[in-house]
Scaffold this motif. Structure first.
Motif, PDB file in Angstrom:
ATOM      1  N   MET A 184       0.805  -1.221   0.000  1.00  0.00           N
ATOM      2  CA  MET A 184       0.000   0.000   0.000  1.00  0.00           C
ATOM      3  C   MET A 184       0.832   1.263   0.000  1.00  0.00           C
ATOM      4  O   MET A 184       0.435   2.266  -0.557  1.00  0.00           O
ATOM      5  CB  MET A 184      -0.912   0.008   1.242  1.00  0.00           C
ATOM      6  CG  MET A 184      -2.006  -1.024   1.149  1.00  0.00           C
ATOM      7  SD  MET A 184      -3.310  -0.679   2.298  1.00  0.00           S
ATOM      8  CE  MET A 184      -2.536  -1.162   3.810  1.00  0.00           C
ATOM      9  N   THR A 242       2.304  -0.786  14.244  1.00  0.00           N
ATOM     10  CA  THR A 242       0.943  -1.258  14.003  1.00  0.00           C
ATOM     11  C   THR A 242       0.659  -2.521  14.789  1.00  0.00           C
ATOM     12  O   THR A 242      -0.387  -2.635  15.437  1.00  0.00           O
ATOM     13  CB  THR A 242       0.756  -1.568  12.511  1.00  0.00           C
ATOM     14  OG1 THR A 242       1.300  -0.513  11.756  1.00  0.00           O
ATOM     15  CG2 THR A 242      -0.702  -1.732  12.185  1.00  0.00           C
ATOM     16  N   SER A 280      -2.475   1.969  13.216  1.00  0.00           N
ATOM     17  CA  SER A 280      -3.115   0.760  12.694  1.00  0.00           C
ATOM     18  C   SER A 280      -4.501   1.080  12.155  1.00  0.00           C
ATOM     19  O   SER A 280      -4.915   0.542  11.125  1.00  0.00           O
ATOM     20  CB  SER A 280      -3.204  -0.302  13.781  1.00  0.00           C
ATOM     21  OG  SER A 280      -3.976   0.163  14.850  1.00  0.00           O
ATOM     22  N   GLU A 281      -5.193   2.004  12.825  1.00  0.00           N
ATOM     23  CA  GLU A 281      -6.515   2.376  12.330  1.00  0.00           C
ATOM     24  C   GLU A 281      -6.405   3.010  10.953  1.00  0.00           C
ATOM     25  O   GLU A 281      -7.194   2.733  10.044  1.00  0.00           O
ATOM     26  CB  GLU A 281      -7.114   3.383  13.309  1.00  0.00           C
ATOM     27  CG  GLU A 281      -8.585   3.255  13.508  1.00  0.00           C
ATOM     28  CD  GLU A 281      -9.068   4.223  14.560  1.00  0.00           C
ATOM     29  OE1 GLU A 281      -8.942   3.892  15.736  1.00  0.00           O
ATOM     30  OE2 GLU A 281      -9.541   5.295  14.169  1.00  0.00           O
ATOM     31  N   ILE A 318      -4.066   2.598   8.771  1.00  0.00           N
ATOM     32  CA  ILE A 318      -3.711   1.592   7.777  1.00  0.00           C
ATOM     33  C   ILE A 318      -4.948   0.798   7.381  1.00  0.00           C
ATOM     34  O   ILE A 318      -5.186   0.532   6.200  1.00  0.00           O
ATOM     35  CB  ILE A 318      -2.634   0.640   8.333  1.00  0.00           C
ATOM     36  CG1 ILE A 318      -1.329   1.401   8.465  1.00  0.00           C
ATOM     37  CG2 ILE A 318      -2.466  -0.561   7.449  1.00  0.00           C
ATOM     38  CD1 ILE A 318      -0.224   0.564   8.996  1.00  0.00           C
ATOM     39  N   LEU A 319      -5.741   0.453   8.396  1.00  0.00           N
ATOM     40  CA  LEU A 319      -6.924  -0.343   8.090  1.00  0.00           C
ATOM     41  C   LEU A 319      -7.925   0.448   7.261  1.00  0.00           C
ATOM     42  O   LEU A 319      -8.586  -0.107   6.384  1.00  0.00           O
ATOM     43  CB  LEU A 319      -7.556  -0.835   9.384  1.00  0.00           C
ATOM     44  CG  LEU A 319      -6.732  -1.964  10.015  1.00  0.00           C
ATOM     45  CD1 LEU A 319      -7.156  -2.199  11.440  1.00  0.00           C
ATOM     46  CD2 LEU A 319      -6.903  -3.235   9.213  1.00  0.00           C
ATOM     47  N   ILE A 320      -8.035   1.743   7.548  1.00  0.00           N
ATOM     48  CA  ILE A 320      -8.933   2.571   6.741  1.00  0.00           C
ATOM     49  C   ILE A 320      -8.488   2.551   5.291  1.00  0.00           C
ATOM     50  O   ILE A 320      -9.287   2.370   4.364  1.00  0.00           O
ATOM     51  CB  ILE A 320      -8.981   4.016   7.279  1.00  0.00           C
ATOM     52  CG1 ILE A 320      -9.682   4.055   8.619  1.00  0.00           C
ATOM     53  CG2 ILE A 320      -9.688   4.929   6.303  1.00  0.00           C
ATOM     54  CD1 ILE A 320      -9.671   5.414   9.248  1.00  0.00           C
ATOM     55  N   ARG A 321      -7.175   2.711   5.083  1.00  0.00           N
ATOM     56  CA  ARG A 321      -6.662   2.707   3.729  1.00  0.00           C
ATOM     57  C   ARG A 321      -6.893   1.354   3.084  1.00  0.00           C
ATOM     58  O   ARG A 321      -7.258   1.240   1.920  1.00  0.00           O
ATOM     59  CB  ARG A 321      -5.168   3.035   3.793  1.00  0.00           C
ATOM     60  CG  ARG A 321      -4.477   2.923   2.499  1.00  0.00           C
ATOM     61  CD  ARG A 321      -4.891   4.050   1.593  1.00  0.00           C
ATOM     62  NE  ARG A 321      -4.362   5.279   2.083  1.00  0.00           N
ATOM     63  CZ  ARG A 321      -3.110   5.670   1.894  1.00  0.00           C
ATOM     64  NH1 ARG A 321      -2.279   4.915   1.212  1.00  0.00           N
ATOM     65  NH2 ARG A 321      -2.699   6.801   2.381  1.00  0.00           N
ATOM     66  N   PHE A 322      -6.669   0.324   3.876  1.00  0.00           N
ATOM     67  CA  PHE A 322      -6.859  -1.042   3.423  1.00  0.00           C
ATOM     68  C   PHE A 322      -8.283  -1.247   2.925  1.00  0.00           C
ATOM     69  O   PHE A 322      -8.518  -1.786   1.845  1.00  0.00           O
ATOM     70  CB  PHE A 322      -6.543  -1.954   4.603  1.00  0.00           C
ATOM     71  CG  PHE A 322      -6.709  -3.403   4.340  1.00  0.00           C
ATOM     72  CD1 PHE A 322      -7.827  -4.079   4.788  1.00  0.00           C
ATOM     73  CD2 PHE A 322      -5.746  -4.102   3.661  1.00  0.00           C
ATOM     74  CE1 PHE A 322      -7.971  -5.419   4.568  1.00  0.00           C
ATOM     75  CE2 PHE A 322      -5.889  -5.453   3.432  1.00  0.00           C
ATOM     76  CZ  PHE A 322      -7.005  -6.112   3.888  1.00  0.00           C
TER      77      PHE A 322
END
Lengths: 178, 652
Positions: free
Chosen positions: A125, A142, B486-487, B489-493
């Motif tokens: 990403m 993370t 991490s949030e 990243i997960l949003i982007r994910f």
């Protein structure tokens, strides 16, 4: 398949979905999905395609296709009250949606997202813009933030917990599949 | 404008000064009153008076007119700010009464004072000042700090409420009031349909200033906040069109259907034109900041100048200024933030907040001041029905529109949310200024009175009761969470995932368009508008760096007991702690031991959990303390702690 009946009809009506290449009508292969142009530039494109072929099989039939897409149905709020507890949870419940997303991270299917897997996902990403060290430290952070039992990997429950504030039911839903 | 604004302040000042100077206070008062009556500041008579009073050179002279305008403006702003300090000094009041109400009360008191001192009406807020000087800072602040993700996720709903909702309200209120006017009892027969519709169009719009000041204090969940707030900003386009449409209708001898069609077309022109101008100025601003590397000091200025220019340009073409300035701020933010320095970023943030706060305060005070006076015709039936109809039509509008929204969208608006949206439809200073812009006709004062009452009612009554209602209805509040990487990243994910699945299912939903826009951005826009293109950062990386920086500061502060100035040295990523004062020589071996202890234990500190790091610091602390309890020299203790803190900073 009762609950996904309506959506499968809707999908059949739509016809041109990119499936049905040279093989039999109603069957698809990996190559057909890869031909959808926009998926090629999507960083997670390969992983999404892989998720349609769960057991390493090479061909995808229509029910299998629908089963995957059923995860993205919007959650029907009235269903919850009348649901028979003995029936398996519908595919578009919150837990199942999260499980689907979890599988995209967890490539080796061991039930945990290790630091290495997180690193790989991040590389897809964000990869081109940062150095390897930065990527590693981001991946570290993370995993740290989500990891509660200190085993250095994120299990499914920890993953679900870190997302408890996010409105998954609405985020992972596509309107036309209602 | 200023001489109307501060007409009576020089009066008070003049009294004060004349008493100091020893001349007769009454005669000065008399003279200045005469001036007010004549409406001109001819200095001749005052000069004559002064020359008659003393033919000699004055040691001390008063030349008020020279500084009059800026002096009065500054005094008003000072009054507003002092009032604000006053509220916050007593802790209980701001929790019950929102600040906007308190400011209106202050304005009412000021207006009452001025009215009683001098029998004329107090100065009224000039519409030009409001639209050109007081409103833009508030809207710019709102647009620049608008969270773009929730805004664009809900843009369909927001636009529906803003456009269709406002038109529904305008026509509903106008027509119902016309119905009321037909009743012979109320003596309102001469108010025509056109005037009623015109009035309806200006009273229907929800005001961003009022909504912002009230909603800021009640912390509802993000989606609800953005719905009400976005609606209040975007309905300006509709208000502008309707107002100008009815204005032009009132000047035309006859109205044809072609004119109505032209009106509808004008709406699209106003909205899209505003967005276009905003985007244009936003892109130019972003491009300009690309070249400001060597003159960092004036970087913030460009942000303000270009935004203000976009507002003025849109107003010049009779397009919607608010939409333009919002579009400008939102489009330029991303690129400007990447190009400018950290200090400029802070400067922009605080300047904007300060300006918008001052404007906000002034607006409410003037609202209070302008209420008192002879500008009103108090026809109570009309006024009461206006208030009732505003409430009813808003509630109906929200209900009907939400019904349609929930059919089309996955993102449903619950009943509680609907209630808060309907209840949060506050009217404010925009309606007020628009009503003063109406041309003079026989019933204008009636409209002014009705507008004043509606604004006071919504801001005071609804503003005060909305907080207990939010608590009573248990509306979801904004979560008090800090952002985690991490949030992010997960949003982007999820963005990527949803975009991919939408592609597969052939559905062009919001993720698809977001993806396309991102692609356009990365391929073309970033190359032109960003200074250092190779260093373009994703939001994940930026957030990560920001959090690490914050983390480092926290650690340093936890380690720092005594010396605050040396914390700046911690953030410098030097290899050696050169800036630390060297400890006394006899403690050198202690220092070496401590240094070894810390070096071995703090290696890989970054890979540890924050909790563990804090425990380690506490452990080190206690070790040091017990080690050094015999040393009574606090200077050494503090320098050792500084040294340790510096080491921590280096390792991070």
């Amino acid at each position: 398949m009762k609950k996904v009946g309506t959506s499968s009809l809707a999908l059949q009506d739509r016809g041109g979905l990119g499936l049905g290449g040279p093989g039999r009508a109603g069957d698809g292969s990996r190559m057909d999905l890869q031909q959808i142009g926009a998926l090629a530039v999507n960083p997670l494109g390969d992983r999404i395609i892989d998720s349609f072929f769960p057991d390493g099989s090479l061909r995808l039939d229509f029910p299998g296709f629908v089963r995957v897409l059923a995860h993205f149905r919007p959650v029907d709020e009235e269903d919850d009250g009348n649901r028979d507890p003995k029936e398996p949870e519908p595919l578009n419940s919150r837990m199942n949606k999260l499980r689907f997303a979890f599988q995209l991270y967890d490539l080796d299917r061991d039930g945990k997202i290790s630091r290495h897997e997180m690193l790989q996902a991040l590389r897809l990403m964000v990869g081109v813009q940062v150095t390897e060290e930065q990527l590693e430290s981001i991946a570290d952070r993370t995993v740290q933030e989500a990891d509660e039992d200190g085993d250095g990997a994120v299990s499914f429950l920890e993953f679900a917990k870190s997302l408890e504030k996010m409105n998954i039911e609405q985020k992972m839903s596509i309107r036309i599949l209602k | 404008m200023a001489h109307r604004l501060g007409l009576l302040l020089p009066l008070l000042l003049g009294q004060l000064c004349s008493q100091l100077l020893g001349t007769s206070g009454n005669s000065m008062l008399h003279y200045w009153n005469l001036k007010a009556e004549n409406g001109s500041w001819g200095s001749k008579r005052i000069q004559d008076n002064a020359s008659v009073a003393s033919a000699h050179t004055l040691l001390f002279s008063l030349d008020y007119q020279h500084v009059q305008t800026p002096f009065e403006i500054t005094l008003w702003i000072m009054l507003a700010s002092l009032a604000k300090i006053g509220f916050h000094l007593c802790n209980k009041i701001p929790t019950v009464v929102p600040e906007s109400c308190l400011l209106i009360f202050v304005g009412l008191i000021m207006g009452g004072l001025i009215y009683s001192l001098n029998d004329k009406s107090p100065p009224v807020m000039n519409s030009d000042i409001f639209f050109l000087y007081l409103l833009p800072p508030i809207v710019l602040d709102a647009g620049y700090f608008m969270p773009s993700r929730p805004f664009f996720e809900n843009i369909g709903t927001i636009l529906l409420y803003a456009v269709v909702g406002t038109m529904w309200n305008a026509f509903g209120i106008g027509l119902s009031l016309y119905g009321i006017c037909q009743v012979k009892l109320f003596n309102l027969k001469d108010v025509s349909l056109l005037h009623n519709l015109w009035f309806g169009s200006l009273i229907a719009a929800v005001d961003p200033v009022a909504v912002l000041s009230v909603f800021e204090e009640i912390h509802v969940n993000e989606k609800l906040h953005i719905l009400v707030f976005g609606e209040s900003l975007l309905n300006d386009a509709v208000t502008v069109v309707l107002y100008k449409l009815f204005k032009s209708f009132s000047e035309m001898p006859s109205i044809k259907s072609l004119d109505i069609l032209a009106g509808i077309g004008k709406f699209f022109l106003v909205g899209i034109g505003g967005i276009f101008i905003g985007l244009l100025f936003g892109m130019i601003a972003a491009f300009t900041t690309r070249f400001t590397k060597t003159i960092r000091v004036i970087e913030p200025l460009f942000v303000f100048l270009y935004s203000y220019l976009s507002y003025l340009t849109a107003e010049m073409f009779h397009l919607s200024g608010i939409v333009a300035i919002i579009a400008c701020a939102m489009s330029m933010k991303r690129y400007v933030e990447a190009n400018i320095s950290q200090k400029s970023h802070t400067t922009i943030k605080y300047f904007m907040k300060m300006w918008s706060s001052v404007s906000d305060t002034l607006i409410f005070i003037f609202l209070g001041v302008s209420t008192i006076g002879n500008n009103h015709e108090w026809n109570w039936p009309y006024i009461c029905f206006t208030v009732i109809f505003c409430l009813i039509w808003r509630a109906l509008g929200v209900l009907v529109l939400t019904f349609f929204v929930n059919k089309c969208h996955v993102n449903t608006v619950t009943r509680k949310d609907q209630f808060i949206i309907a209840y949060g439809g506050l009217r404010g200073a925009i309606c007020f200024s628009l009503v003063f812009l109406l041309p003079e006709f026989s019933r204008k004062k009636l409209f002014i009175a009705a507008t004043t009452v509606v604004i006071l009612f919504t801001v005071i009554v609804q503003g005060m009761t909305i907080r207990p209602l939010v608590d009573l209805l248990d509306v979801t509040k904004r979560g008090e969470t800090s952002p985690t990487v991490s949030e992010q990243i997960l949003i982007r994910f999820f963005d990527h995932l949803l975009a991919g699945v939408e592609d597969i299912s052939g559905h062009w939903g919001q993720y698809y368009w977001k993806d396309k826009l991102e692609y356009l951005n990365s391929k073309y826009l970033q190359k032109i508008l960003l200074r250092e293109y190779d260093q373009a950062r994703s939001s994940i990386v930026l957030l990560y760096e920001k959090l690490e920086r914050k983390h480092a500061i926290e650690l340093a502060e936890a380690g720092q007991l005594v010396h605050t100035p040396s914390s700046t040295s911690l953030l410098r990523r030097h290899g050696t702690a050169k800036s630390v004062p060297s400890p006394a020589p006899q403690d050198q071996d202690i220092m070496d031991n401590i240094q070894d202890l810390l070096a071995t234990n703090l290696y890989r500190v970054r890979r540890m959990c924050p909790r563990l790091i804090r425990q380690l610091i506490q452990l080190t602390h206690s070790v040091l303390k017990s080690y050094l309890h015999s040393l009574t020299d606090s200077r050494i203790l503090s320098s050792i702690l500084t040294y340790r803190g510096a080491l921590l900073g280096v390792n991070i």
